[in-house]
Scaffold this motif. Structure first.
Motif, PDB file in Angstrom:
ATOM      1  N   VAL A 103      12.332  -5.364  -3.234  1.00 64.02           N
ATOM      2  CA  VAL A 103      11.233  -4.448  -3.502  1.00 64.02           C
ATOM      3  C   VAL A 103      11.534  -3.726  -4.810  1.00 64.02           C
ATOM      4  N   THR A 104      10.514  -3.551  -5.627  1.00 56.92           N
ATOM      5  CA  THR A 104      10.693  -2.896  -6.922  1.00 56.92           C
ATOM      6  C   THR A 104      10.574  -1.376  -6.795  1.00 56.92           C
ATOM      7  N   ARG A 105      10.987  -0.696  -7.824  1.00 56.84           N
ATOM      8  CA  ARG A 105      10.722   0.739  -7.936  1.00 56.84           C
ATOM      9  C   ARG A 105       9.246   0.918  -8.283  1.00 56.84           C
ATOM     10  N   GLU A 106       8.792   2.148  -8.413  1.00 55.96           N
ATOM     11  CA  GLU A 106       7.402   2.410  -8.796  1.00 55.96           C
ATOM     12  C   GLU A 106       7.164   1.927 -10.227  1.00 55.96           C
ATOM     13  N   ILE A 107       6.081   1.173 -10.408  1.00 57.54           N
ATOM     14  CA  ILE A 107       5.764   0.625 -11.731  1.00 57.54           C
ATOM     15  C   ILE A 107       4.295   0.893 -12.027  1.00 57.54           C
ATOM     16  N   THR A 108       4.028   1.430 -13.188  1.00 59.91           N
ATOM     17  CA  THR A 108       2.657   1.744 -13.591  1.00 59.91           C
ATOM     18  C   THR A 108       2.014   0.526 -14.226  1.00 59.91           C
ATOM     19  N   GLY A 109       0.871   0.105 -13.692  1.00 60.92           N
ATOM     20  CA  GLY A 109       0.174  -1.066 -14.193  1.00 60.92           C
ATOM     21  C   GLY A 109      -0.653  -0.776 -15.423  1.00 60.92           C
ATOM     22  N   VAL A 110      -1.260  -1.814 -15.978  1.00 58.80           N
ATOM     23  CA  VAL A 110      -2.092  -1.644 -17.169  1.00 58.80           C
ATOM     24  C   VAL A 110      -3.318  -0.794 -16.872  1.00 58.80           C
ATOM     25  N   ASP A 111      -3.644  -0.667 -15.576  1.00 61.43           N
ATOM     26  CA  ASP A 111      -4.791   0.141 -15.184  1.00 61.43           C
ATOM     27  C   ASP A 111      -4.396   1.587 -14.872  1.00 61.43           C
ATOM     28  N   GLY A 112      -3.119   1.928 -15.074  1.00 63.32           N
ATOM     29  CA  GLY A 112      -2.657   3.286 -14.828  1.00 63.32           C
ATOM     30  C   GLY A 112      -2.226   3.561 -13.404  1.00 63.32           C
ATOM     31  N   LYS A 113      -2.393   2.601 -12.499  1.00 65.17           N
ATOM     32  CA  LYS A 113      -2.024   2.800 -11.110  1.00 65.17           C
ATOM     33  C   LYS A 113      -0.549   2.488 -10.891  1.00 65.17           C
ATOM     34  N   LYS A 114       0.114   3.317 -10.073  1.00 63.38           N
ATOM     35  CA  LYS A 114       1.510   3.079  -9.730  1.00 63.38           C
ATOM     36  C   LYS A 114       1.585   2.151  -8.518  1.00 63.38           C
ATOM     37  N   ARG A 115       2.486   1.171  -8.614  1.00 61.56           N
ATOM     38  CA  ARG A 115       2.617   0.189  -7.536  1.00 61.56           C
ATOM     39  C   ARG A 115       4.086  -0.071  -7.225  1.00 61.56           C
ATOM     40  N   ARG A 116       4.319  -0.518  -5.998  1.00 66.07           N
ATOM     41  CA  ARG A 116       5.609  -1.084  -5.622  1.00 66.07           C
ATOM     42  C   ARG A 116       5.342  -2.487  -5.089  1.00 66.07           C
ATOM     43  N   TRP A 117       6.124  -3.412  -5.563  1.00 69.59           N
ATOM     44  CA  TRP A 117       5.926  -4.817  -5.228  1.00 69.59           C
ATOM     45  C   TRP A 117       7.102  -5.334  -4.398  1.00 69.59           C
ATOM     46  N   VAL A 118       6.811  -6.223  -3.473  1.00 74.39           N
ATOM     47  CA  VAL A 118       7.839  -6.989  -2.776  1.00 74.39           C
ATOM     48  C   VAL A 118       7.714  -8.432  -3.246  1.00 74.39           C
ATOM     49  N   TYR A 119       8.837  -9.017  -3.675  1.00 75.24           N
ATOM     50  CA  TYR A 119       8.779 -10.397  -4.182  1.00 75.24           C
ATOM     51  C   TYR A 119       9.873 -11.264  -3.554  1.00 75.24           C
ATOM     52  N   LEU A 120       9.585 -12.557  -3.505  1.00 76.08           N
ATOM     53  CA  LEU A 120      10.467 -13.544  -2.888  1.00 76.08           C
ATOM     54  C   LEU A 120      11.420 -14.129  -3.924  1.00 76.08           C
ATOM     55  N   HIS A 121      12.660 -14.340  -3.539  1.00 74.92           N
ATOM     56  CA  HIS A 121      13.601 -15.100  -4.368  1.00 74.92           C
ATOM     57  C   HIS A 121      14.490 -15.921  -3.437  1.00 74.92           C
ATOM     58  N   TYR A 122      14.434 -17.237  -3.586  1.00 76.72           N
ATOM     59  CA  TYR A 122      15.273 -18.110  -2.768  1.00 76.72           C
ATOM     60  C   TYR A 122      16.746 -17.943  -3.130  1.00 76.72           C
ATOM     61  N   ASP A 144       0.843  -1.204   0.000  1.00 76.74           N
ATOM     62  CA  ASP A 144       0.000   0.000   0.000  1.00 76.74           C
ATOM     63  C   ASP A 144       0.873   1.246   0.000  1.00 76.74           C
ATOM     64  N   GLN A 145       0.417   2.264  -0.725  1.00 74.57           N
ATOM     65  CA  GLN A 145       1.220   3.483  -0.860  1.00 74.57           C
ATOM     66  C   GLN A 145       1.496   4.133   0.494  1.00 74.57           C
ATOM     67  N   GLN A 146       0.574   3.973   1.426  1.00 71.56           N
ATOM     68  CA  GLN A 146       0.777   4.566   2.746  1.00 71.56           C
ATOM     69  C   GLN A 146       1.943   3.929   3.507  1.00 71.56           C
ATOM     70  N   ASP A 147       2.399   2.743   3.039  1.00 73.23           N
ATOM     71  CA  ASP A 147       3.521   2.059   3.690  1.00 73.23           C
ATOM     72  C   ASP A 147       4.817   2.152   2.883  1.00 73.23           C
ATOM     73  N   TRP A 148       4.821   2.959   1.836  1.00 67.57           N
ATOM     74  CA  TRP A 148       6.031   3.078   1.026  1.00 67.57           C
ATOM     75  C   TRP A 148       7.182   3.700   1.820  1.00 67.57           C
ATOM     76  N   ASN A 149       6.841   4.407   2.875  1.00 64.74           N
ATOM     77  CA  ASN A 149       7.896   5.032   3.683  1.00 64.74           C
ATOM     78  C   ASN A 149       8.786   3.998   4.377  1.00 64.74           C
ATOM     79  N   ILE A 150       8.281   2.758   4.497  1.00 61.67           N
ATOM     80  CA  ILE A 150       9.077   1.668   5.081  1.00 61.67           C
ATOM     81  C   ILE A 150      10.149   1.204   4.100  1.00 61.67           C
ATOM     82  N   LEU A 151       9.849   1.349   2.815  1.00 60.48           N
ATOM     83  CA  LEU A 151      10.656   0.731   1.771  1.00 60.48           C
ATOM     84  C   LEU A 151      11.866   1.582   1.386  1.00 60.48           C
ATOM     85  N   PRO A 152      12.974   0.938   1.065  1.00 60.27           N
ATOM     86  CA  PRO A 152      14.150   1.685   0.589  1.00 60.27           C
ATOM     87  C   PRO A 152      13.943   2.176  -0.836  1.00 60.27           C
ATOM     88  N   LYS A 153      14.697   3.203  -1.200  1.00 57.99           N
ATOM     89  CA  LYS A 153      14.626   3.721  -2.563  1.00 57.99           C
ATOM     90  C   LYS A 153      15.381   2.781  -3.502  1.00 57.99           C
TER      91      LYS A 153
END
Length: 727
Positions: A278-297, A224-233
């Motif tokens: 965690v990814t940088r800001e990415i614009t989805g097909v719906d026009g919304k900007k998102r940041r994703w956290v993903y797992l990699h073993y 959620d965008q309200q929690d982006w402050n937790i994430l590193p740049k």
């Protein structure tokens, strides 16, 4: 204009435009160049510039769905048994395999890797030696495209982004022709399946753009965008950045992720601290900007698949890979890469999540293995977990499993001149009722010689070793300390997981040789003898025997100074991946097609070795003939014998032909030994040494047997009772 000229120019001039721009800015004369570079910066490529429709057509999920339509409700699904593993059938098809790493293959000019491996001259030689199968390692397109152009694999091809054969190795058509050639020699072809992750290809980009079912492929979550402050740049030229444990813990508290995992594989300060990016800001097909956290073993370029997402998108993707490999490319067997990491779950009351030996890994492996069998193939898994986990995974899943249990143990036996640890590991397998026929008994592969010793690491595990009791961790530390003291030489590098060297490098260390690149003839003979001992040990086991291209030519490890670029991320496994030429098709070439330097060889090309009756390959040919003639691959382990000399290893097997008893004896020590043993099974029988040229019979009326072995010598003795009864 942006999509054509400037887009291509962006990649031709320089990747780090910000750096270039500010360097030029200092010089007034470069005013126009500065404006030009700034213009390119402002119009540079982003994920949003990808055409979604084109991405989808290139994606593995899309290709999988098209393949599924050809199999659904068709007769192909009902022609094979699939519910239970069938290791015996695999062995009957072919149980002596050659493992070839495609990036290390030297080719002739104008010839692809696949054409090189399907050369009939090569297969004439391999068949003469007794090789019955070829494992190709990953050959499909791997790496990423998130920069707008193909980026190389971050893990030697284990970050797949397509179901197509990588053009660097050849074409789909050439692969099918290779399969036809190999099958014409009554041999089998073994490919690879990577069920745990993909690379940063079309599927992952579509997931980041939140397109259709694609996010369901991965263990990823939108923050959620309200929690982006937790994430590193994230740097503008990077897709993601690794999270430290502090951030991981905060995201776990907020319910986004399961938190820390049991292990951080490929951990590297400043590069990989946790298993989360965690990814940088990415614009989805719906026009919304998102940041994703993903797992990699493993590495950040290998996002992990979610095997229990409601879309079952990962399941569908991997099913397509199976259909392509078995149904189109004609693979007989598929290797399951790292299938012990297919489930992850929050664990109440624990700092770490449950991520190894998870029931979902078992369920997913069962489904994968059954689908492979249902479509007419078989599978083996590369699973480095505990013995209980291994037992669970083998019950209904893969037909065979890579032998990580005895592999480190037989290496220790050679390095320490002591087979007690090897005996102990056989006891663990026997207690779990796991037969050796369920294993791939191998020498070198593409990885380091693993020393994780996961099967004994558990602190709660109490083990009896040398008449004492140890916790798993205590014993692990003892074994590693003993072995690393021996192998700490310039030509053996250590990663977090084990020894980065070839088997020749390991054997040289065991023989106390300090300069592997300038060995005397006497030292070379010692190394060859030790290497043949390890070869003999594996070849005399029930199940599949596998050796690598590096083993069969006697490759020495590369020197660090030869491959500085490959070692930049401190992945030392490239030291044991030197290039090789199996039958001397390009004697003047010093690098493989992928620019890996040619390894120095102790033995040389196979066709040349066959001319020498004392060469490694000529000895291998004898060993494989004994294995084939006596059906040792289908034999049954009866027991591992107790001995007085710790460097001695003795095991009894029941052969399938006439239920004769086979005694396998190895001296892992550097001195001659003699021992009197009592074996009830040999009473009233005739004994034949299978390896000796004369094969003279000796009559035994009692159960006493006087065994004598030279340093690093091995024997295979068959005791036959039928002839005794007739006499």
């Amino acid at each position: 204009l942006k999509k054509s000229f400037l887009f291509n120019l962006f990649f031709i001039i320089d990747k780090d435009f910000f750096s270039s721009y500010f360097k030029i800015k200092k010089h007034k004369k470069n005013k126009y160049m500065r404006y030009f570079l700034l213009f390119i910066l402002l119009t540079s490529f982003t994920l949003e510039d990808f055409n979604t429709e084109d991405l989808e057509k290139d994606s593995m999920l899309y290709q999988s769905e098209n393949l599924a339509r050809k199999y659904s409700a068709e007769k192909y699904q009902w022609q094979h048994e699939y519910g239970l593993p069938q290791p015996e059938k695999v062995c009957e098809m072919g149980s002596a395999w050659l493992d070839c790493y495609p990036r290390s293959i030297i080719t002739k000019d104008g010839q692809s890797v696949i054409e090189t491996l399907s050369d009939k001259k090569l297969w004439d030689v391999l068949t003469e030696i007794g090789i019955e199968g070829l494992h190709t390692n990953p050959m499909k397109v791997a790496g990423g495209i998130y920069t707008g152009k193909p980026t190389p694999s971050v893990d030697g091809g284990y970050d797949r982004i397509s179901l197509k054969i990588d053009p660097a190795f050849g074409t789909d058509e050439q692969y099918i022709q290779m399969a036809n050639t190999i099958h014409s020699y009554k041999a089998i072809l073994i490919g690879d399946l990577i069920p745990g992750h993909t690379g940063l290809g079309s599927d992952f980009i579509l997931a980041l753009k939140k397109y259709k079912d694609y996010p369901g492929i991965y263990n990823m979550v939108e923050i959620d965008q309200q929690d982006w402050n937790i994430l590193p740049k994230v740097k503008s030229n990077e897709l993601s950045v690794n999270l430290n444990f502090n951030v991981v813990d905060k995201l776990k508290e907020k319910g986004y992720i399961v938190g820390r995992l049991q292990r951080v594989i490929f951990a590297e300060p400043g590069i990989k601290v946790s298993n989360w990016d965690v990814t940088r800001e990415i614009t989805g097909v719906d026009g919304k900007k998102r940041r994703w956290v993903y797992l990699h073993y493993f590495k950040a370029g290998q996002p992990s698949l979610n095997w229990l997402d409601p879309t079952f998108a990962a399941n569908r993707l991997i099913s397509g890979d199976i259909m392509k490999s078995i149904g189109v490319l004609k693979d007989n067997i598929l290797r399951l890469d790292a299938n012990g990491f297919l489930g992850v779950e929050i664990k109440t009351g624990s700092e770490k999540a449950w991520s190894e030996g998870h029931p979902l890994s078992i369920v997913a492996t069962n489904l994968i293995s059954m689908l492979i069998r249902k479509l007419g193939g078989f599978s083996f898994q590369e699973l480095n977990l505990t013995v209980p986990d291994l037992k669970s995974m083998l019950k209904l899943g893969a037909d065979l499993s890579y032998d990580f249990i005895t592999r480190t143990a037989y290496c220790h036996a050679l390095l320490a001149s002591d087979a007690d640890f090897l005996r102990m590991n056989y006891c663990l397998l026997n207690e779990a009722n796991i037969s050796p026929i369920r294993f791939i008994h191998a020498l070198q592969n593409h990885d380091e010689i693993t020393y994780e010793l996961v099967n004994i690491t558990d602190d709660e595990c109490v083990l009896g070793y040398k008449n004492k009791k140890y916790s798993g961790k205590e014993l692990r530390d003892i074994i590693i300390k003993q072995d690393y003291k021996v192998v700490k030489k310039p030509y053996v590098s250590m990663s977090g997981n084990g020894l980065c060297t070839t088997m020749i490098g390991l054997c040289a260390a065991a023989m106390g040789i300090n300069d592997i690149y300038n060995m005397t003839d006497t030292e070379k003979q010692k190394v060859k003898k030790a290497h043949l001992l390890l070869t003999f040990f594996n070849a005399m086991q029930p199940g599949v025997f596998m050796l690598s291209g590096w083993d069969i030519v006697g490759a020495l490890p590369l020197e660090s100074k030869q491959i500085p670029d490959l070692l930049k991320d401190k992945d030392c496994r490239w030291l044991n991946r030197g290039a090789y030429d199996l039958i001397n098709i390009a004697p003047d070439k010093t690098v493989s097609f992928s620019n890996i330097p040619k390894a120095k060889m102790l033995y040389g090309p196979l066709n040349e070795q066959l001319k020498d009756p004392n060469s490694y390959v000529s000895n291998l040919k004898k060993i494989l003939k004994v294995r084939k003639d006596n059906q040792i691959d289908l034999s049954q382990l009866k027991k591992v014998l107790k001995v007085k000399n710790s460097q001695l290893f003795l095991a009894l097997y029941k052969l399938p032909k006439d239920e004769s008893t086979l005694l396998v004896a190895l001296n892992f020590g550097k001195e001659k030994i003699a021992e009197k043993i009592n074996i009830d099974e040999i009473k009233n029988s005739y004994a034949v040494n299978l390896i000796e040229e004369k094969n003279e019979e000796k009559k035994f009326s009692s159960n006493e047997f006087n065994l004598s072995l030279e340093a690093l010598q091995a024997k295979a003795i068959v005791f036959k009772k039928e002839k005794f009864k007739k006499d």
